[in-house]
Design a protein around this motif. Structure first.
Motif, PDB file in Angstrom:
ATOM      1  N   PRO A   1       0.801  -1.230   0.000  1.00 35.43           N
ATOM      2  CA  PRO A   1       0.000   0.000   0.000  1.00 35.43           C
ATOM      3  C   PRO A   1       0.835   1.281   0.000  1.00 35.43           C
ATOM      4  CG  PRO A   1      -0.129  -1.130   2.128  1.00 35.43           C
ATOM      5  CD  PRO A   1       0.491  -2.084   1.159  1.00 35.43           C
ATOM      6  N   ALA A   2       2.070   1.223   0.457  1.00 34.30           N
ATOM      7  CA  ALA A   2       2.900   2.434   0.480  1.00 34.30           C
ATOM      8  C   ALA A   2       3.437   2.788  -0.899  1.00 34.30           C
ATOM      9  CB  ALA A   2       4.071   2.262   1.445  1.00 34.30           C
ATOM     10  N   SER A   3       3.456   1.819  -1.812  1.00 36.78           N
ATOM     11  CA  SER A   3       3.953   2.028  -3.187  1.00 36.78           C
ATOM     12  C   SER A   3       5.356   2.635  -3.206  1.00 36.78           C
ATOM     13  CB  SER A   3       2.995   2.926  -3.985  1.00 36.78           C
ATOM     14  OG  SER A   3       1.752   2.299  -4.137  1.00 36.78           O
ATOM     15  N   LYS A   4       6.172   2.199  -2.270  1.00 35.68           N
ATOM     16  CA  LYS A   4       7.556   2.679  -2.229  1.00 35.68           C
ATOM     17  C   LYS A   4       8.434   1.613  -1.595  1.00 35.68           C
ATOM     18  CE  LYS A   4       6.957   5.076   2.221  1.00 35.68           C
ATOM     19  NZ  LYS A   4       6.975   6.383   2.936  1.00 35.68           N
ATOM     20  N   VAL A   5       9.735   1.804  -1.737  1.00 31.61           N
ATOM     21  CA  VAL A   5      10.717   0.895  -1.167  1.00 31.61           C
ATOM     22  C   VAL A   5      11.809   1.727  -0.507  1.00 31.61           C
ATOM     23  CG1 VAL A   5      11.952   0.753  -3.370  1.00 31.61           C
ATOM     24  CG2 VAL A   5      12.322  -1.004  -1.656  1.00 31.61           C
ATOM     25  N   LYS A   6      12.358   1.205   0.561  1.00 28.35           N
ATOM     26  CA  LYS A   6      13.464   1.870   1.258  1.00 28.35           C
ATOM     27  C   LYS A   6      14.747   1.133   0.895  1.00 28.35           C
ATOM     28  CE  LYS A   6      14.333   3.795   5.889  1.00 28.35           C
ATOM     29  NZ  LYS A   6      13.839   3.774   7.301  1.00 28.35           N
ATOM     30  N   LEU A   7      15.770   1.876   0.528  1.00 30.38           N
ATOM     31  CA  LEU A   7      17.045   1.254   0.181  1.00 30.38           C
ATOM     32  C   LEU A   7      18.174   2.015   0.849  1.00 30.38           C
ATOM     33  CD1 LEU A   7      18.444   3.249  -2.190  1.00 30.38           C
ATOM     34  CD2 LEU A   7      16.590   2.229  -3.519  1.00 30.38           C
ATOM     35  N   ALA A   8      19.296   1.330   1.037  1.00 34.09           N
ATOM     36  CA  ALA A   8      20.410   1.949   1.745  1.00 34.09           C
ATOM     37  C   ALA A   8      21.721   1.295   1.348  1.00 34.09           C
ATOM     38  CB  ALA A   8      20.215   1.849   3.260  1.00 34.09           C
ATOM     39  N   ALA A   9      22.804   2.024   1.612  1.00 33.64           N
ATOM     40  CA  ALA A   9      24.166   1.508   1.436  1.00 33.64           C
ATOM     41  C   ALA A   9      25.010   2.041   2.580  1.00 33.64           C
ATOM     42  CB  ALA A   9      24.732   1.940   0.091  1.00 33.64           C
ATOM     43  N   CYS A  10      26.093   1.354   2.854  1.00 32.32           N
ATOM     44  CA  CYS A  10      26.923   1.672   4.012  1.00 32.32           C
ATOM     45  C   CYS A  10      28.084   2.577   3.607  1.00 32.32           C
ATOM     46  CB  CYS A  10      27.455   0.367   4.605  1.00 32.32           C
ATOM     47  SG  CYS A  10      28.258   0.550   6.193  1.00 32.32           S
ATOM     48  N   ASP A  11      28.290   3.661   4.356  1.00 31.46           N
ATOM     49  CA  ASP A  11      29.425   4.533   4.071  1.00 31.46           C
ATOM     50  C   ASP A  11      30.667   4.040   4.811  1.00 31.46           C
ATOM     51  OD1 ASP A  11      29.321   5.434   6.713  1.00 31.46           O
ATOM     52  OD2 ASP A  11      28.559   7.428   6.222  1.00 31.46           O
ATOM     53  N   ILE A  12      31.744   4.782   4.757  1.00 35.12           N
ATOM     54  CA  ILE A  12      33.020   4.329   5.303  1.00 35.12           C
ATOM     55  C   ILE A  12      32.981   4.242   6.824  1.00 35.12           C
ATOM     56  CG2 ILE A  12      34.272   6.500   5.678  1.00 35.12           C
ATOM     57  CD1 ILE A  12      35.625   3.523   3.662  1.00 35.12           C
ATOM     58  N   ASP A  13      32.097   5.022   7.468  1.00 30.63           N
ATOM     59  CA  ASP A  13      31.982   5.009   8.927  1.00 30.63           C
ATOM     60  C   ASP A  13      31.020   3.958   9.438  1.00 30.63           C
ATOM     61  OD1 ASP A  13      33.645   7.260  10.060  1.00 30.63           O
ATOM     62  OD2 ASP A  13      32.542   8.362   8.532  1.00 30.63           O
ATOM     63  N   GLY A  14      30.386   3.210   8.538  1.00 29.49           N
ATOM     64  CA  GLY A  14      29.421   2.212   8.963  1.00 29.49           C
ATOM     65  C   GLY A  14      28.024   2.759   9.122  1.00 29.49           C
ATOM     66  N   VAL A  15      27.811   3.988   8.655  1.00 24.47           N
ATOM     67  CA  VAL A  15      26.492   4.613   8.731  1.00 24.47           C
ATOM     68  C   VAL A  15      25.706   4.261   7.470  1.00 24.47           C
ATOM     69  CG1 VAL A  15      25.238   6.799   8.856  1.00 24.47           C
ATOM     70  CG2 VAL A  15      27.391   6.513  10.114  1.00 24.47           C
ATOM     71  N   LEU A  16      24.467   3.824   7.639  1.00 23.44           N
ATOM     72  CA  LEU A  16      23.619   3.552   6.479  1.00 23.44           C
ATOM     73  C   LEU A  16      23.107   4.860   5.896  1.00 23.44           C
ATOM     74  CD1 LEU A  16      21.469   0.424   7.430  1.00 23.44           C
ATOM     75  CD2 LEU A  16      23.359   0.564   5.797  1.00 23.44           C
ATOM     76  N   ARG A  17      23.356   5.054   4.620  1.00 18.53           N
ATOM     77  CA  ARG A  17      22.839   6.210   3.891  1.00 18.53           C
ATOM     78  C   ARG A  17      21.809   5.686   2.894  1.00 18.53           C
ATOM     79  NH1 ARG A  17      25.069  11.127   6.030  1.00 18.53           N
ATOM     80  NH2 ARG A  17      27.163  10.630   6.812  1.00 18.53           N
ATOM     81  N   GLY A  18      20.618   6.260   2.894  1.00 16.74           N
ATOM     82  CA  GLY A  18      19.596   5.692   2.038  1.00 16.74           C
ATOM     83  C   GLY A  18      18.505   6.660   1.653  1.00 16.74           C
ATOM     84  N   LYS A  19      17.471   6.120   1.054  1.00 14.42           N
ATOM     85  CA  LYS A  19      16.352   6.933   0.577  1.00 14.42           C
ATOM     86  C   LYS A  19      15.147   6.034   0.318  1.00 14.42           C
ATOM     87  CE  LYS A  19      18.628   8.177  -3.196  1.00 14.42           C
ATOM     88  NZ  LYS A  19      18.897   8.785  -4.532  1.00 14.42           N
ATOM     89  N   TYR A  20      13.987   6.669   0.151  1.00  7.41           N
ATOM     90  CA  TYR A  20      12.799   5.997  -0.342  1.00  7.41           C
ATOM     91  C   TYR A  20      12.702   6.247  -1.840  1.00  7.41           C
ATOM     92  CZ  TYR A  20      11.131   5.887   4.548  1.00  7.41           C
ATOM     93  OH  TYR A  20      11.002   5.683   5.903  1.00  7.41           O
ATOM     94  N   ILE A  21      12.300   5.236  -2.586  1.00  8.54           N
ATOM     95  CA  ILE A  21      11.986   5.439  -4.000  1.00  8.54           C
ATOM     96  C   ILE A  21      10.624   4.811  -4.275  1.00  8.54           C
ATOM     97  CG2 ILE A  21      14.398   5.513  -4.735  1.00  8.54           C
ATOM     98  CD1 ILE A  21      14.089   2.678  -5.814  1.00  8.54           C
ATOM     99  N   SER A  22       9.950   5.313  -5.299  1.00  8.54           N
ATOM    100  CA  SER A  22       8.624   4.812  -5.637  1.00  8.54           C
ATOM    101  C   SER A  22       8.707   3.406  -6.231  1.00  8.54           C
ATOM    102  CB  SER A  22       7.953   5.743  -6.638  1.00  8.54           C
ATOM    103  OG  SER A  22       8.634   5.693  -7.885  1.00  8.54           O
TER     104      SER A  22
END
Length: 452
Positions: free
Chosen positions: A14-35
């Motif tokens: 129902p949200a019609s979106k997906v959350k995705l992420a990748a790990c930076d050099i410090d181990g922090v997840l950087r990500g976004k929602y896309i449709s």
């Protein structure tokens, strides 16, 4: 789950979106929602993701010393390839679909600065040598009855711990905050990050969790997702979780111990176990340990990546300070647990909870394989008793600058991880030290302001 099945799930969610992420050099997840529509077009070929995630630090300050990217490159997009094997549903976001990705270069090859790709590379070498690596990471962390707003309002001072007092392995404290601890167990399992155990540690509001072991890449994925998931689940309960290695000088630090073993993929036999040995350790395991001891000073920033990491590595605080190993000894750098045929493993105790799990596991595995490849002999005897007093094989560097300089100029580090990664990673650690060196701390004000 194949890509088509993932698409089908996302398209009906129902949200019609997906959350995705990748790990930076410090181990922090950087990500976004896309449709869902966007996902359908990028699921196979990947999508552009600004390479600034490798051009700034954990506070989003742009490096001025890195060559990989910066103002001189214009911060272009990198290609992020989504890994369908990482597909999960986020139970605290209405089963929202989630995936991790790997960064690749313009030719589609693994980006040398991508932590997940680095671990993939090391695992590939392990498979070429005929071994299947199984890993798990455990974490200690402090919890506070605070919010992001209150942290800044209080200037990170006078924070209220989740529970008071030094109460490790407490049945009472876990019952007192049972809604939070129960959510951790249940929601993490639903998020495909299963825990083997969860308990309080010594210190106000401290928990420790052991993540279930699995193949090394999945183990690192679980560890990275665990840290972010704990923070997000904490938000639901008005709790702030910190994985700082040492948030308070008067309290114990937080570990991120890595457990590891090598298996025969065909016979499904643990290659670290040897029944005929007096310590139940195979020759392979002894060489693996010898490799880690030998490589330790060359890769230490991957185990202790921050200025704060070295505040944890002090005598008598449940973290190692010497290049030592021992059998079921919690005062050494490498703790051997070899009694069980299935459970025989090595625990690398240098690793703190503030580490990037991909880099910590890559360092553990690459160092151990170095010992096997070069046939290193474990001549150093096991430490019995207080490992802090055993300096026969040397001590660990005292701070991030010292350890980074050793890694930066190490031919062994470059052999293990490639010159491009070592150059970029060490530049980021030098930057971290530079930011600390120019800061005026509360300690300096209290010590010098009036008297000097």
């Amino acid at each position: 789950m194949i890509v088509q099945q993932i698409k089908e799930y996302i398209n009906v969610h129902p949200a019609s979106k997906v959350k995705l992420a990748a790990c930076d050099i410090d181990g922090v997840l950087r990500g976004k929602y896309i449709s869902a529509e966007k996902f359908n077009t990028v699921a196979d070929k990947g999508l552009g993701f600004c390479d600034v995630v490798f051009g700034w630090d954990s506070s989003d300050l742009a490096y001025d010393n890195a060559r990989f990217t910066g103002w001189h490159t214009g911060y272009p997009d990198m290609q992020l390839q989504l890994d369908g094997n990482t597909f999960r549903k986020i139970p605290w976001e209405n089963e929202l679909p989630f995936l991790l990705g790997d960064f690749v270069d313009e030719e589609g090859n693994a980006a040398p600065v991508c932590p997940r790709q680095l671990l993939r590379k090391v695992i590939g070498k392990c498979h070429e040598m005929g071994f299947k690596p199984f890993f798990a990471q455990e974490f200690e962390w402090f919890n506070f009855s605070e919010t992001p707003d209150s942290l800044y309002q209080k200037s990170f001072q006078g924070l209220k711990p989740l529970t008071p007092g030094m109460f490790g392995y407490s049945i009472l404290r876990s019952s007192l905050k049972n809604e939070f601890s129960s959510d951790l167990f249940l929601l993490l399992r639903a998020f495909d990050v299963p825990l083997e155990g969860l308990h309080t540690e010594t210190g106000p509001g401290v928990y420790e969790a052991a993540i279930a072991y699995t193949h090394a890449l999945e183990a690192a994925d679980r560890a990275v997702l665990f840290k972010t998931a704990v923070k997000e689940i904490g938000y639901k309960h008005g709790i702030i979780a910190t994985f700082m290695a040492k948030w308070n000088e008067s309290l114990p630090g937080c570990s991120g111990h890595v457990h590891q073993s090598l298996w025969d993929g065909e016979t499904k036999r643990n290659l670290f176990y040897e029944d005929g040995d007096s310590q139940k350790m195979s020759t392979l395991m002894k060489r693996y340990i010898a490799g880690q001891l030998y490589c330790l000073p060359h890769v230490l920033p991957m185990y202790a990546p921050n200025v704060n990491s070295y505040k944890r590595l002090v005598e008598g605080a449940w973290a190692p300070t010497t290049r030592t190993w021992g059998v079921d000894n919690r005062t050494v750098a490498l703790r051997v647990l070899s009694e069980g045929e299935k459970s025989a493993r090595l625990e690398t105790r240098v690793v703190g909870s503030d580490t990037n799990p991909y880099l910590a596991m890559a360092a553990c595995l690459a160092s151990g394989l170095y010992g096997i490849k070069h046939g290193l002999t474990l001549n150093q005897p096991a430490t019995v008793g207080n490992g802090y007093r055993d300096e026969s094989n040397g001590t660990l560097p005292a701070n991030l600058y010292e350890s980074t300089q050793q890694m930066k100029h190490s031919e062994i580090a470059k052999e293990l991880f490639g010159e491009a990664f070592v150059d970029h990673f060490c530049c980021t650690r030098e930057w971290e030290w530079k930011q600390f060196a120019k800061a005026v701390t509360d300690w300096e004000l209290k010590r010098y302001f009036e008297i000097i």
